[in-house]
Write an enzyme that holds these catalytic residues in place. Structure first.
Site, PDB file in Angstrom:
ATOM      1  N   SER A  53      11.227  21.115 -47.741  1.00  0.00           N
ATOM      2  CA  SER A  53      11.033  20.313 -46.313  1.00  0.00           C
ATOM      3  C   SER A  53       9.455  18.888 -46.922  1.00  0.00           C
ATOM      4  O   SER A  53       8.769  18.553 -46.173  1.00  0.00           O
ATOM      5  CB  SER A  53      10.130  20.693 -45.559  1.00  0.00           C
ATOM      6  OG  SER A  53       9.972  22.281 -45.775  1.00  0.00           O
ATOM      7  N   ASN A  66       6.134  32.124 -41.409  1.00  0.00           N
ATOM      8  CA  ASN A  66       6.279  31.613 -40.149  1.00  0.00           C
ATOM      9  C   ASN A  66       5.663  31.624 -38.990  1.00  0.00           C
ATOM     10  O   ASN A  66       5.458  30.489 -38.355  1.00  0.00           O
ATOM     11  CB  ASN A  66       7.392  32.811 -39.731  1.00  0.00           C
ATOM     12  CG  ASN A  66       8.847  32.669 -40.470  1.00  0.00           C
ATOM     13  OD1 ASN A  66       9.319  32.140 -41.185  1.00  0.00           O
ATOM     14  ND2 ASN A  66       9.882  33.536 -40.479  1.00  0.00           N
ATOM     15  N   THR A  96      12.341  -7.139  -6.101  1.00  0.00           N
ATOM     16  CA  THR A  96      13.033  -6.122  -6.396  1.00  0.00           C
ATOM     17  C   THR A  96      15.189  -6.479  -6.342  1.00  0.00           C
ATOM     18  O   THR A  96      14.999  -7.831  -5.966  1.00  0.00           O
ATOM     19  CB  THR A  96      13.609  -5.830  -4.412  1.00  0.00           C
ATOM     20  OG1 THR A  96      14.024  -6.621  -3.655  1.00  0.00           O
ATOM     21  CG2 THR A  96      12.018  -5.139  -4.355  1.00  0.00           C
ATOM     22  N   HIS A  97      15.608  -5.856  -7.925  1.00  0.00           N
ATOM     23  CA  HIS A  97      16.463  -6.545  -8.006  1.00  0.00           C
ATOM     24  C   HIS A  97      15.636  -7.979  -8.437  1.00  0.00           C
ATOM     25  O   HIS A  97      17.052  -8.243  -8.726  1.00  0.00           O
ATOM     26  CB  HIS A  97      17.915  -6.634  -6.995  1.00  0.00           C
ATOM     27  CG  HIS A  97      17.870  -6.044  -5.767  1.00  0.00           C
ATOM     28  ND1 HIS A  97      18.551  -4.693  -5.796  1.00  0.00           N
ATOM     29  CD2 HIS A  97      17.535  -6.271  -4.337  1.00  0.00           C
ATOM     30  CE1 HIS A  97      18.998  -4.223  -4.632  1.00  0.00           C
ATOM     31  NE2 HIS A  97      17.449  -4.754  -3.920  1.00  0.00           N
ATOM     32  N   ASN A 118       8.455 -16.115 -30.383  1.00  0.00           N
ATOM     33  CA  ASN A 118       9.287 -14.814 -30.164  1.00  0.00           C
ATOM     34  C   ASN A 118       8.224 -13.730 -29.658  1.00  0.00           C
ATOM     35  O   ASN A 118       7.465 -13.412 -30.636  1.00  0.00           O
ATOM     36  CB  ASN A 118      10.167 -14.284 -31.178  1.00  0.00           C
ATOM     37  CG  ASN A 118      11.496 -15.532 -30.823  1.00  0.00           C
ATOM     38  OD1 ASN A 118      12.064 -16.183 -30.628  1.00  0.00           O
ATOM     39  ND2 ASN A 118      11.508 -14.818 -32.250  1.00  0.00           N
ATOM     40  N   GLU A 176       9.085  -6.186 -28.035  1.00  0.00           N
ATOM     41  CA  GLU A 176      11.063  -6.191 -27.939  1.00  0.00           C
ATOM     42  C   GLU A 176      11.373  -4.505 -28.319  1.00  0.00           C
ATOM     43  O   GLU A 176      12.050  -3.974 -28.046  1.00  0.00           O
ATOM     44  CB  GLU A 176      11.396  -7.572 -28.414  1.00  0.00           C
ATOM     45  CG  GLU A 176      12.228  -8.464 -27.371  1.00  0.00           C
ATOM     46  CD  GLU A 176      12.305  -9.807 -28.255  1.00  0.00           C
ATOM     47  OE1 GLU A 176      13.804 -10.801 -28.127  1.00  0.00           O
ATOM     48  OE2 GLU A 176      11.745  -9.784 -29.503  1.00  0.00           O
ATOM     49  N   TYR A 224      13.066  33.562 -36.526  1.00  0.00           N
ATOM     50  CA  TYR A 224      12.534  32.285 -36.863  1.00  0.00           C
ATOM     51  C   TYR A 224      14.346  32.017 -37.691  1.00  0.00           C
ATOM     52  O   TYR A 224      14.362  32.939 -37.827  1.00  0.00           O
ATOM     53  CB  TYR A 224      11.961  32.097 -38.067  1.00  0.00           C
ATOM     54  CG  TYR A 224      11.673  31.389 -38.912  1.00  0.00           C
ATOM     55  CD1 TYR A 224      10.754  30.166 -38.583  1.00  0.00           C
ATOM     56  CD2 TYR A 224      12.364  30.759 -40.224  1.00  0.00           C
ATOM     57  CE1 TYR A 224      10.773  28.597 -39.326  1.00  0.00           C
ATOM     58  CE2 TYR A 224      12.704  29.798 -40.669  1.00  0.00           C
ATOM     59  CZ  TYR A 224      11.638  29.277 -40.694  1.00  0.00           C
ATOM     60  OH  TYR A 224      11.658  27.649 -41.408  1.00  0.00           O
ATOM     61  N   GLN A 234      13.254  24.390 -39.481  1.00  0.00           N
ATOM     62  CA  GLN A 234      12.447  23.424 -40.704  1.00  0.00           C
ATOM     63  C   GLN A 234      12.614  21.595 -40.196  1.00  0.00           C
ATOM     64  O   GLN A 234      11.570  20.888 -40.061  1.00  0.00           O
ATOM     65  CB  GLN A 234      13.046  23.761 -42.092  1.00  0.00           C
ATOM     66  CG  GLN A 234      12.306  22.499 -42.727  1.00  0.00           C
ATOM     67  CD  GLN A 234      12.415  22.942 -44.465  1.00  0.00           C
ATOM     68  OE1 GLN A 234      11.620  24.116 -44.953  1.00  0.00           O
ATOM     69  NE2 GLN A 234      13.209  22.515 -45.390  1.00  0.00           N
ATOM     70  N   LYS A 259      10.004  19.692 -37.906  1.00  0.00           N
ATOM     71  CA  LYS A 259       9.099  18.053 -37.998  1.00  0.00           C
ATOM     72  C   LYS A 259       9.096  16.849 -38.532  1.00  0.00           C
ATOM     73  O   LYS A 259       8.022  16.583 -37.735  1.00  0.00           O
ATOM     74  CB  LYS A 259       8.337  18.635 -39.740  1.00  0.00           C
ATOM     75  CG  LYS A 259       7.702  19.805 -40.189  1.00  0.00           C
ATOM     76  CD  LYS A 259       8.040  20.386 -40.828  1.00  0.00           C
ATOM     77  CE  LYS A 259       7.671  22.093 -40.748  1.00  0.00           C
ATOM     78  NZ  LYS A 259       8.349  22.950 -40.341  1.00  0.00           N
TER      79      LYS A 259
HETATM   80  N1  ARG Z   1       8.910  24.684 -44.698  1.00  0.00           N
HETATM   81  C1  ARG Z   1       9.530  26.137 -43.557  1.00  0.00           C
HETATM   82  C2  ARG Z   1       9.058  25.503 -42.213  1.00  0.00           C
HETATM   83  O1  ARG Z   1       9.272  24.251 -41.844  1.00  0.00           O
HETATM   84  C3  ARG Z   1       7.767  27.504 -43.392  1.00  0.00           C
HETATM   85  C4  ARG Z   1       8.859  27.948 -43.415  1.00  0.00           C
HETATM   86  C5  ARG Z   1       9.486  29.190 -44.106  1.00  0.00           C
HETATM   87  N2  ARG Z   1      10.439  30.484 -43.235  1.00  0.00           N
HETATM   88  C6  ARG Z   1      10.824  31.650 -43.995  1.00  0.00           C
HETATM   89  N3  ARG Z   1      11.169  31.801 -43.694  1.00  0.00           N
HETATM   90  N4  ARG Z   1      12.061  30.685 -44.852  1.00  0.00           N
HETATM   91  O2  ARG Z   1      10.273  25.804 -41.295  1.00  0.00           O
END
Ligand code: ARG
Length: 464
Positions: A27, A114, A159-160, A289, A294, A321, A326, A329
């Site tokens: 990640s 985690n 309205t409308h 424009n 938009e 977890y 992951q 994000k």
């Molecule tokens: N990169 C992981 C995430 O964003 C971090 C946590 C990873 N934990 C694990 N037990 N693999 O969630």
């Protein structure tokens, strides 16, 4: 000690990760933006470890100076991010060990990625929420200032998307100030619930080290540590809440954006948008424009998509977890960035727009917007039951239409052909200004109310 997998966690592995998997699993490409928060969290954590005598003072000093060096390296783009090290947490930890040696290996005592990642995201999101809230306030300020200038500028209320009754431009803009005020409240609620520290929950069950979570919570400005370690590492409801609030903000902004598109169109021509927020056409030289409007109208697609994305990732996830998480994000980051740029662009557009009063008046008069006032007059003054008054008024409108006139320009003789006992005062009733100035009920559009509402809005939304 022979190792066939040299990853941080590679001790029990006898072969290496497939390259495809390595890329899929990592990640770092997107979570590197968490580096400031990751380091902030690590410093607070190691201070607590030292206070609790889990690491020595000397080790703490080494860790803190190493982490500060890493922060500099990353912000100066001198840091070598490695895919193999998976994420921002392990990239930083690995580099720390490179810089300070053995002491660096102690940083991860009594924590897990985690609880670390949940903490990082909360720290990151908290800052974004504060920024977004501030930008919403600034947009409110701009809207309120415009409302004050145009507190008595007459325009059609729809309205409308059909002309309904006259309103003032100021009143119309203040409607958005209310919406954004509720959005700010919602952000505040979300921030309050988010503001509990996950760190110290460790992998899922807490830890046997004598840690002090309250100390870390205080250091990082959380209101308290989370109550349940399993919940803390496995929920992202705070992010879903943030994305829901963002969706509402996006809805509100997209409505205003759509109005700006309509108002600035050739057919309406109610406002002139600044050239800074419009673009030309590569083929049609006459065009201006409303691209910014938009785009704001379109962004909810992306913001709702992000919300649905994360809701789907989390549903049915067994405790605690899962690597699924992951995937939280990118939608979180994208939502924060997108909503903020929508707010900023909207503010720029509103600040620089110029209303065109003649065009608003023209549209008003075409729409017979004082018909309701006439019906109300027949009820109160001539004691005609509302249903009959409605019908008679309809006939007056038809007459004006036939004569290609607006209601204001009808003569008393013409009106008397439909309402024989009409008096001369009726002509005043048909005037747009008088319609608006009579709408003094609480929350109504009368210019005196709007001025009052502006004053109140400044107190309610712009204080401190
Ligand atoms: N990169 C992981 C995430 O964003 C971090 C946590 C990873 N934990 C694990 N037990 N693999 O969630």
């Amino acid at each position: 000690m022979k190792k066939s997998n040299n990853k941080i966690w590679g001790g029990r592995f006898s072969s290496s990760t497939d390259q495809l998997m390595e890329e899929f699993n990592s990640s770092i490409q997107f979570d590197k933006i968490l580096y400031i928060e990751d380091i902030e969290g690590s410093i607070a954590h190691s201070e607590m470890l030292s206070k609790q005598k889990i690491i020595s003072k000397n080790e703490l000093e080494l860790i803190v100076s190493g982490l500060k060096q890493i922060e500099l390296e990353i912000s100066n783009s001198e840091f070598n991010f490695s895919l193999e090290l998976e994420d921002i947490h392990m990239n930083i930890e690995n580099r720390l060990i490179e810089i300070i040696g053995e002491a660096g290996k102690k940083l991860h005592t009594a924590r897990s990625r985690n609880d670390q990642v949940a903490t990082d995201i909360k720290l990151w999101l908290r800052k974004r929420i504060d920024q977004i809230e501030l930008n919403l306030k600034s947009l409110q300020r701009t809207l309120i200032e415009k409302s004050e200038i145009y507190y008595d500028l007459l325009m059609p209320g729809y309205t409308h998307l059909q002309v309904g009754q006259p309103v003032t431009f100021g009143h119309h803009l203040l409607a958005y100030v209310e919406m954004l005020g509720r959005d700010r409240d919602r952000l505040g609620d979300c921030r309050k619930r988010l503001n509990e520290l996950p760190l110290g929950s460790a992998a899922l069950a807490g830890t046997s080290y004598p840690i002090d979570r309250h100390f870390v919570a205080q250091k990082l400005n959380f209101s308290k540590p989370t109550e349940n370690s399993m919940d803390a590492v496995s929920d992202r409801d705070f992010a879903i809440e943030f994305m829901s609030v963002s969706s509402l903000i996006a809805i509100h902004l997209s409505r205003l954006a759509e109005e700006l598109v309509i108002w600035s169109s050739d057919s309406f021509n109610f406002v002139k948008l600044s050239e800074s927020y419009t673009t030309g056409s590569s083929i049609m030289p006459q065009k201006r424009n409303p691209d910014a409007a938009e785009l704001i109208r379109a962004k909810p697609g992306r913001i709702f998509g992000n919300l649905l994305n994360l809701m789907t990732v989390l549903k049915g996830l067994p405790m605690t977890y899962g690597k699924d998480m992951q995937e939280d994000k990118q939608p979180i980051f994208d939502t924060a960035k997108t909503i903020d740029s929508c707010i900023l662009n909207m503010e720029g557009m509103v600040k620089s727009l110029e209303p065109i009063p003649d065009k608003m008046m023209e549209a008003l008069q075409k729409g017979f917007p004082t018909a309701t006032d006439l019906a109300d007059y027949l009820v109160t003054e001539l004691k005609i039951p509302f249903r009959d008054a409605h019908h008679l008024t309809g006939q007056v409108v038809m007459l004006a239409e036939k004569k290609e006139s607006n209601l204001e320009n009808l003569t008393i003789e013409e009106i008397k052909t439909i309402i024989p006992n009409a008096e001369i005062t009726i002509l005043d009733i048909l005037k747009i200004e008088s319609s608006v100035s009579k709408r003094t009920s609480y929350g109504g559009t009368a210019p005196v109310n709007v001025l009052q509402a502006v004053k109140k809005a400044k107190e309610r939304f712009l204080k401190d």
